[in-house]
Design a protein around this motif. Sequence first.
Motif, PDB file in Angstrom:
ATOM      1  N   PHE A 136       0.810  -1.208   0.000  1.00 16.35           N
ATOM      2  CA  PHE A 136       0.000   0.000   0.000  1.00 16.35           C
ATOM      3  C   PHE A 136       0.850   1.269   0.000  1.00 16.35           C
ATOM      4  O   PHE A 136       0.308   2.372  -0.094  1.00 16.35           O
ATOM      5  CB  PHE A 136      -0.883   0.055   1.249  1.00 16.35           C
ATOM      6  CG  PHE A 136      -1.874  -1.071   1.378  1.00 16.35           C
ATOM      7  CD1 PHE A 136      -2.891  -1.219   0.453  1.00 16.35           C
ATOM      8  CD2 PHE A 136      -1.818  -1.943   2.450  1.00 16.35           C
ATOM      9  CE1 PHE A 136      -3.832  -2.228   0.581  1.00 16.35           C
ATOM     10  CE2 PHE A 136      -2.755  -2.956   2.586  1.00 16.35           C
ATOM     11  CZ  PHE A 136      -3.761  -3.103   1.652  1.00 16.35           C
ATOM     12  N   GLU A 139       0.297   4.623  -1.689  1.00 12.35           N
ATOM     13  CA  GLU A 139      -0.940   5.350  -1.381  1.00 12.35           C
ATOM     14  C   GLU A 139      -0.857   6.155  -0.088  1.00 12.35           C
ATOM     15  O   GLU A 139      -1.801   6.860   0.261  1.00 12.35           O
ATOM     16  CB  GLU A 139      -2.099   4.367  -1.245  1.00 12.35           C
ATOM     17  CG  GLU A 139      -2.521   3.731  -2.544  1.00 12.35           C
ATOM     18  CD  GLU A 139      -3.686   2.774  -2.352  1.00 12.35           C
ATOM     19  OE1 GLU A 139      -4.328   2.797  -1.292  1.00 12.35           O
ATOM     20  OE2 GLU A 139      -3.928   1.985  -3.276  1.00 12.35           O
ATOM     21  N   THR A 160      -5.372   3.853   7.502  1.00  5.38           N
ATOM     22  CA  THR A 160      -6.072   2.869   8.311  1.00  5.38           C
ATOM     23  C   THR A 160      -5.308   2.917   9.635  1.00  5.38           C
ATOM     24  O   THR A 160      -4.194   3.429   9.674  1.00  5.38           O
ATOM     25  CB  THR A 160      -6.019   1.460   7.670  1.00  5.38           C
ATOM     26  OG1 THR A 160      -6.685   0.543   8.521  1.00  5.38           O
ATOM     27  CG2 THR A 160      -4.596   0.967   7.436  1.00  5.38           C
ATOM     28  N   GLU A 162      -4.397   0.459  12.180  1.00  5.89           N
ATOM     29  CA  GLU A 162      -3.784  -0.659  12.910  1.00  5.89           C
ATOM     30  C   GLU A 162      -2.534  -0.215  13.664  1.00  5.89           C
ATOM     31  O   GLU A 162      -2.380  -0.473  14.864  1.00  5.89           O
ATOM     32  CB  GLU A 162      -3.410  -1.810  11.953  1.00  5.89           C
ATOM     33  CG  GLU A 162      -4.558  -2.687  11.495  1.00  5.89           C
ATOM     34  CD  GLU A 162      -5.392  -2.063  10.380  1.00  5.89           C
ATOM     35  OE1 GLU A 162      -5.117  -0.918   9.983  1.00  5.89           O
ATOM     36  OE2 GLU A 162      -6.337  -2.725   9.927  1.00  5.89           O
ATOM     37  N   HIS A 212     -11.686  -2.238  15.780  1.00  5.04           N
ATOM     38  CA  HIS A 212     -10.473  -3.023  16.065  1.00  5.04           C
ATOM     39  C   HIS A 212     -10.677  -3.716  17.405  1.00  5.04           C
ATOM     40  O   HIS A 212     -10.718  -3.051  18.438  1.00  5.04           O
ATOM     41  CB  HIS A 212      -9.245  -2.109  16.123  1.00  5.04           C
ATOM     42  CG  HIS A 212      -8.917  -1.466  14.810  1.00  5.04           C
ATOM     43  ND1 HIS A 212      -8.025  -2.018  13.916  1.00  5.04           N
ATOM     44  CD2 HIS A 212      -9.374  -0.338  14.219  1.00  5.04           C
ATOM     45  CE1 HIS A 212      -7.943  -1.244  12.834  1.00  5.04           C
ATOM     46  NE2 HIS A 212      -8.748  -0.218  13.002  1.00  5.04           N
ATOM     47  N   THR A 279     -15.732  -4.721   4.618  1.00  9.32           N
ATOM     48  CA  THR A 279     -14.951  -5.920   4.959  1.00  9.32           C
ATOM     49  C   THR A 279     -14.879  -6.135   6.462  1.00  9.32           C
ATOM     50  O   THR A 279     -14.827  -5.192   7.240  1.00  9.32           O
ATOM     51  CB  THR A 279     -13.498  -5.831   4.435  1.00  9.32           C
ATOM     52  OG1 THR A 279     -12.965  -4.546   4.807  1.00  9.32           O
ATOM     53  CG2 THR A 279     -13.421  -5.997   2.937  1.00  9.32           C
TER      54      THR A 279
HETATM   55  C1  87F Z   1      -3.550   1.828   2.223  1.00  3.35           C
HETATM   56  C2  87F Z   1      -2.362   2.348   2.690  1.00  3.35           C
HETATM   57  C3  87F Z   1      -1.741   1.767   3.787  1.00  3.35           C
HETATM   58  C4  87F Z   1      -5.842  -0.809   3.013  1.00  3.35           C
HETATM   59  C5  87F Z   1      -4.130   0.747   2.858  1.00  3.35           C
HETATM   60  O1  87F Z   1     -10.118  -3.167   5.817  1.00  3.35           O
HETATM   61  C6  87F Z   1      -2.293   0.668   4.422  1.00  3.35           C
HETATM   62  C7  87F Z   1      -3.489   0.158   3.966  1.00  3.35           C
HETATM   63  O2  87F Z   1      -3.646  -1.549   5.559  1.00  3.35           O
HETATM   64  C8  87F Z   1      -4.127  -0.977   4.586  1.00  3.35           C
HETATM   65  N1  87F Z   1      -5.299   0.234   2.398  1.00  3.35           N
HETATM   66  N2  87F Z   1      -5.292  -1.399   4.080  1.00  3.35           N
HETATM   67  C9  87F Z   1      -6.001  -2.522   4.688  1.00  3.35           C
HETATM   68  C10 87F Z   1      -6.994  -2.074   5.723  1.00  3.35           C
HETATM   69  C11 87F Z   1      -7.440  -3.184   6.586  1.00  3.35           C
HETATM   70  C12 87F Z   1      -8.580  -2.891   7.569  1.00  3.35           C
HETATM   71  N3  87F Z   1      -8.321  -1.822   8.470  1.00  3.35           N
HETATM   72  C13 87F Z   1      -9.383  -1.520   9.435  1.00  3.35           C
HETATM   73  C14 87F Z   1      -9.917  -2.789   6.956  1.00  3.35           C
HETATM   74  C15 87F Z   1     -11.049  -2.378   7.800  1.00  3.35           C
HETATM   75  C16 87F Z   1     -10.738  -1.385   8.857  1.00  3.35           C
END
Ligand code: 87F
Length: 570
Positions: A136, A139, A160, A162, A212, A279
């Motif tokens: 990712f 982005e 996001t 995490e 989360h 999701t």
């Molecule tokens: C873009 C940039 C950096 C998606 C991104 O679906 C990291 C990410 O980790 C990334 N685009 N994701 C996955 C997200 C996963 C998850 N996070 C919490 C979800 C639902 C809510």
Amino acid sequence: MAAPEEQMAALSVADGAPAAAAEGGKPKKEKKPKADKPKQQQGGEGKKKETKLGLTASKEGDFGDWYSQVVVESEMISYYDVSGCYILRPYSFAIWDEIKNWFDARIKELGVQNAYFPLFITEDVLMTEKEHVEGFAPEVAWVTKSGSSELDRPIAIRPTSETVMYPYYAQWIRSHRDLPLRLNQWTNVVRWEFKHPTPFIRSREFLWQEGHTVFATKEEADTEVYQILDLYRRVYEELLAVPVCKGMKSSKEKFAGALYTTSVEAFIPTSGRGVQGATSHCLGQNFSKMFGIEFETEEKTRQHAWQNSWGLTTRTIGVMVMTHGDDKGVVIPPRVAQIQVVVIPIPNSKLGEEAVKAMLDRADAIAADLKAAGVRVTVDRRDNYTPGWKYNFWELRGVPLRLELGPRDMDSGVAMLARRDNGGKQSCAWGELAAAVPKLLEQQQAEMYAKARAEFDSCIERVTTWDDFMAALERKHMALAPWCDTEESEEEVKRRPPCLAIPLATYLPLLFMCDTEESEEEVKRRSATKDAMGAKTLCIPLEQPDLPEGTPCFVTGAPAKCWALWGRSY
Ligand code: 87F
């Protein structure tokens, strides 16, 4: 750089929203839809100056243009001078508020609490999760300056959360008594997308909720994944009247950090494209191991916790507009409509001042009755527009019911009710409106869903061969096909038994295609045509049709493991 098929998508007519500004250098002005502000109409009737309303593009004829016009003209969206960013005007934000209030109440019933974590992430912390962030990385947007001075270390803007949340989870969780920990936040996130932007559907900043949660056992985590998934289904089906399919993501399409990813998938028949609705991931112990989220069990042993994460975004609104809208404008399902009923008095030129006043007073009285019955209602008292203009105005905005009050209705004590979704009309005595209107709105909600569901179902073709698969895509449909998915991890693929142990019939096709990620990639490549992107798995539906033993996979010929839902997608 976007993959070739993504570039192709950006050029395709079905995608015709305004072109993205060029990256770097001087930003190129976006080609805005024709009428951000309606033009003054020439001439007009008498002293009335009316603006011209309505869409010039048709939904079937030019879906991309239709969509950009409809979101702007209905006053849901204004384009903004940063490419891929849009203003959510009150008329669309009200829908998000409805979704938010409904979902927020449901997750609180499950024991989830709201919190707020910061927008900014240091580089070091973001990289804790390097493995999953890597894909990712392009982005991620960074802040590099304050005023005119460079920051010592650039700071990322959350795509996001995490990496923002989990270091603190690691501090807060000590014992099994601290579990479960279930937090949610309603925020904005930024992902610097390079694919063609589309209001609500793909934007560089969007609003969402991200949940989360942390549990002591996998069973608890599994249960929650499906509880949340069903709430997402209900947001689409019960609030937005949009049918979805619940399913498991393929190993290629799942979130790389997750043990497994479930989703709800919607479909836009007009463009023939699937769209991921939301999701719900089971993260397993992947993140707890990375971030050191451990707890002491009742037996005094230390264990890594089990985690989930789940998200629903403002994309919901775009899917709703695409599903129900027509050539007159948006069509908003009653349950999420900011205005459910518009009362339009229709005085004519023969009516004296007193009769006009009586009509307006009656309109107000009807609105008060409806409001008392819990209906969101407004009276259009404007005297500088004709009734016909007002009809167009409210149809463009998709208000579910129009209540007309004309001179003859005044004589007979009735009002005319006109449905936005199907044009149906019925008259109703004033005294019965408070009981009839809420029922009619619910009936309308149910019928909008039933119609969309029937269309969704008719767009799924069950196929078993490559040729039928391609024919389904050509008809702008989804294909439900037997697939050899093996949900194997990379390690498992490496640890496969020697090929000779596998029956020859199984083994031969595997020589050409050794794992399912490849077979999915192969489908994407082979199904791309000169004007359409390739197809991918939307999901493996949770509800599976019967799969007779030995059914071959439609791509590889190897024994199929499941029915997978495939389609071109957003
Ligand atoms: C873009 C940039 C950096 C998606 C991104 O679906 C990291 C990410 O980790 C990334 N685009 N994701 C996955 C997200 C996963 C998850 N996070 C919490 C979800 C639902 C809510």
